[in-house]
Design a protein around this motif. Structure first.
Motif, mmCIF file in Angstrom:
data_model
loop_
_atom_site.group_PDB
_atom_site.id
_atom_site.type_symbol
_atom_site.label_atom_id
_atom_site.label_comp_id
_atom_site.label_asym_id
_atom_site.label_seq_id
_atom_site.Cartn_x
_atom_site.Cartn_y
_atom_site.Cartn_z
ATOM 1 N N ARG A 40 0.835 -1.214 0.000
ATOM 2 C CA ARG A 40 0.000 0.000 0.000
ATOM 3 C C ARG A 40 0.864 1.257 0.000
ATOM 4 O O ARG A 40 0.565 2.238 -0.682
ATOM 5 C CB ARG A 40 -0.915 0.012 1.226
ATOM 6 N N VAL A 41 1.941 1.209 0.787
ATOM 7 C CA VAL A 41 2.837 2.377 0.865
ATOM 8 C C VAL A 41 3.480 2.636 -0.503
ATOM 9 O O VAL A 41 3.543 3.783 -0.973
ATOM 10 C CB VAL A 41 3.920 2.142 1.943
ATOM 11 N N VAL A 42 3.938 1.573 -1.155
ATOM 12 C CA VAL A 42 4.579 1.740 -2.475
ATOM 13 C C VAL A 42 3.571 2.258 -3.489
ATOM 14 O O VAL A 42 3.876 3.124 -4.317
ATOM 15 C CB VAL A 42 5.191 0.395 -2.938
ATOM 16 N N VAL B 222 15.553 -0.547 0.503
ATOM 17 C CA VAL B 222 14.446 -1.264 1.144
ATOM 18 C C VAL B 222 14.837 -1.712 2.544
ATOM 19 O O VAL B 222 14.060 -1.581 3.508
ATOM 20 C CB VAL B 222 14.028 -2.474 0.269
ATOM 21 N N GLU B 223 16.031 -2.263 2.645
ATOM 22 C CA GLU B 223 16.474 -2.769 3.955
ATOM 23 C C GLU B 223 16.588 -1.631 4.965
ATOM 24 O O GLU B 223 16.200 -1.773 6.137
ATOM 25 C CB GLU B 223 17.808 -3.507 3.795
ATOM 26 N N ASP B 224 17.097 -0.465 4.498
ATOM 27 C CA ASP B 224 17.186 0.690 5.398
ATOM 28 C C ASP B 224 15.793 1.174 5.788
ATOM 29 O O ASP B 224 15.554 1.567 6.940
ATOM 30 C CB ASP B 224 17.950 1.839 4.716
ATOM 31 N N LEU B 225 14.890 1.123 4.842
ATOM 32 C CA LEU B 225 13.529 1.614 5.073
ATOM 33 C C LEU B 225 12.786 0.735 6.077
ATOM 34 O O LEU B 225 12.027 1.232 6.930
ATOM 35 C CB LEU B 225 12.776 1.638 3.738
ATOM 36 N N LEU B 226 12.981 -0.564 5.967
ATOM 37 C CA LEU B 226 12.208 -1.494 6.793
ATOM 38 C C LEU B 226 12.943 -1.906 8.071
ATOM 39 O O LEU B 226 12.358 -2.614 8.919
ATOM 40 C CB LEU B 226 11.872 -2.759 5.988
ATOM 41 N N GLY C 226 14.005 -2.502 11.481
ATOM 42 C CA GLY C 226 13.358 -2.254 12.764
ATOM 43 C C GLY C 226 11.868 -2.094 12.686
ATOM 44 O O GLY C 226 11.195 -1.955 13.709
ATOM 45 N N LYS C 227 11.322 -2.058 11.434
ATOM 46 C CA LYS C 227 9.872 -1.882 11.289
ATOM 47 C C LYS C 227 9.204 -3.123 10.717
ATOM 48 O O LYS C 227 7.969 -3.175 10.648
ATOM 49 C CB LYS C 227 9.578 -0.696 10.343
ATOM 50 N N ALA C 228 9.982 -4.086 10.287
ATOM 51 C CA ALA C 228 9.417 -5.321 9.734
ATOM 52 C C ALA C 228 10.304 -6.482 10.123
ATOM 53 O O ALA C 228 11.476 -6.292 10.500
ATOM 54 C CB ALA C 228 9.309 -5.230 8.211
ATOM 55 N N SER C 229 9.750 -7.674 10.011
ATOM 56 C CA SER C 229 10.523 -8.862 10.380
ATOM 57 C C SER C 229 11.628 -9.110 9.349
ATOM 58 O O SER C 229 11.560 -8.630 8.202
ATOM 59 C CB SER C 229 9.593 -10.078 10.437
ATOM 60 N N ALA C 230 12.633 -9.859 9.775
ATOM 61 C CA ALA C 230 13.744 -10.174 8.877
ATOM 62 C C ALA C 230 13.260 -10.960 7.671
ATOM 63 O O ALA C 230 13.756 -10.785 6.546
ATOM 64 C CB ALA C 230 14.811 -10.970 9.631
ATOM 65 N N THR C 231 12.258 -11.806 7.898
ATOM 66 C CA THR C 231 11.711 -12.590 6.775
ATOM 67 C C THR C 231 11.100 -11.659 5.729
ATOM 68 O O THR C 231 11.335 -11.815 4.525
ATOM 69 C CB THR C 231 10.632 -13.568 7.292
ATOM 70 N N THR C 232 10.304 -10.700 6.205
ATOM 71 C CA THR C 232 9.678 -9.755 5.267
ATOM 72 C C THR C 232 10.731 -8.949 4.533
ATOM 73 O O THR C 232 10.639 -8.765 3.306
ATOM 74 C CB THR C 232 8.742 -8.799 6.034
ATOM 75 N N ILE C 233 11.740 -8.483 5.263
ATOM 76 C CA ILE C 233 12.798 -7.696 4.611
ATOM 77 C C ILE C 233 13.493 -8.531 3.541
ATOM 78 O O ILE C 233 13.755 -8.060 2.424
ATOM 79 C CB ILE C 233 13.820 -7.195 5.667
#
Lengths: 175, 178
Positions: free
Chosen positions: A35-37, A61-65, A67-74
């Motif tokens: 949704r954000v993208v 992407v990794e910098d953006l996510l 601490g805000k998403a799980s490692a799996t999602t990243i």
């Protein structure tokens, strides 16, 4: 009906999340990131810029996510962005959720509303939708100000539209 | 006559028209007769033939001249007739052109009248269409403005309580349709 590549990426993400044991969390995070993208032209343009090396886009992407998403999602999102399919992120997330719900014997309902639904409202809506379609329903709530008021629910190809926006459009068409 | 005799006589050496020598007369006469006989025998036929041929040539020439004259007269008559015909043809062409021009003028005038009537009809129809379109556009614009204002009113009046009521109403409606 999603295209084969979208289905393939969704299936791959689903398998990774299942292996890591966090299907729902990855689904939620993918859905929200999609949704954000979709909502940010700048982010979408950056993540699909062919002049940027894949490693640079993945780093963004990794910098953006972080601490805000799980490692799996990243990891999954990094793979998708690295493959140059950032524009399909929302579709891949939708297909992921559909597959996940189907695997659990459920159907996915995408519920768009101008304000976020409370847990109690989501539970009542899921119960009502389950009774209506005869299948267990998983709800994904999307806050969409263009709805103005009310709710638009999409389950597969079916849409139950109770939005103020649609009422206003109908009024406009009547003139 | 006397003058002639004197002339003849003057040629004789003795002053008479007959020479004094009788042998000369005889030989002269004989020579004359011989020459005359030879001339009659050998020259008569070619001379007669030549004269006949000349007569035939003259006759042929006269005949050819007559034929030429007749042909010339025939050509003259033909040219006169052709000139008479060309005058008639020219007159006919001029008359045809005049008739065509008159008809053309009539047709052009009629067509112009029809065209003018058509243009007037189209103008009237266009005016009606334009008026209807302007009326519809005005109506649509008014509707758009009114709806825009209504939308803004609705959007500003939808506070959180109203949003919750709409959501609850939606959920109840979905549940009641089972």
């Amino acid at each position: 009906m999603s295209d084969p590549k979208t289905s393939a990426y969704a299936a791959a993400a689903l398998e990774v999340a299942r292996a890591e044991g966090n299907l729902d969390e990855v689904g939620d995070e993918l859905f929200r990131l999609g949704r954000v993208v979709d909502a940010s032209d700048e982010l979408r343009t950056t993540l699909t810029d062919p002049h940027l090396p894949a490693s640079r886009r993945q780093q963004i992407v990794e910098d953006l996510l972080d601490g805000k998403a799980s490692a799996t999602t990243i990891g999954v999102v990094s793979m998708i962005v690295g493959a140059g399919r950032a524009t399909d992120l929302s579709a891949i997330a939708g297909e992921y959720l559909n597959r996940s719900a189907r695997n659990a014997g459920q159907a996915l309902a995408e519920v768009r509303s101008a304000v976020a639904l409370t847990d109690e409202q989501m539970a009542r809506l899921a119960e009502a939708l389950t009774a209506r379609v005869g299948q267990e329903i998983t709800i994904k709530n999307v806050v969409d100000p263009s709805v103005v008021g009310g709710i638009v629910t999409q389950i597969g190809d079916s849409v139950i539209d109770g939005s103020v926006r649609t009422r206003l459009n109908q009024l406009r068409d009547a003139f | 006559m006397n003058a002639n005799l004197l002339l003849l006589a003057s040629e004789g050496i003795n002053g008479k028209w007959l020479p004094a020598d009788k042998l000369e007369v005889i030989w002269g006469t004989a020579a004359f007769l011989v020459v005359a006989v030879l001339l009659v025998k050998f020259a008569r036929k070619p001379v007669v033939e030549g004269l006949a041929k000349r007569s035939a040539n003259i006759a042929a020439t006269l005949g050819a001249a007559e034929e030429s004259r007749v042909a010339a007269e025939s050509e003259r008559d033909r040219i006169k007739a052709a000139l008479a015909d060309s005058d008639a043809e020219a007159a006919r062409i001029v008359e045809g052109a005049r008739s065509t021009a008159d008809q053309l003028a009539i047709d052009v005038a009629a067509r112009a009248q029809v065209e003018a009537a058509s243009v007037r009809e189209r103008a009237v129809a266009d005016q009606a269409t334009t008026q209807a379109q302007a009326s519809a556009d005005l109506s649509a614009e008014l509707s758009r403005l009114a709806l825009g204002a209504a939308e803004r009113v609705v959007e500003t009046s939808l506070d959180d309580a109203a949003q919750q009521r709409l959501i609850d109403s939606y959920i109840s409606q979905v549940g009641s349709q089972n």
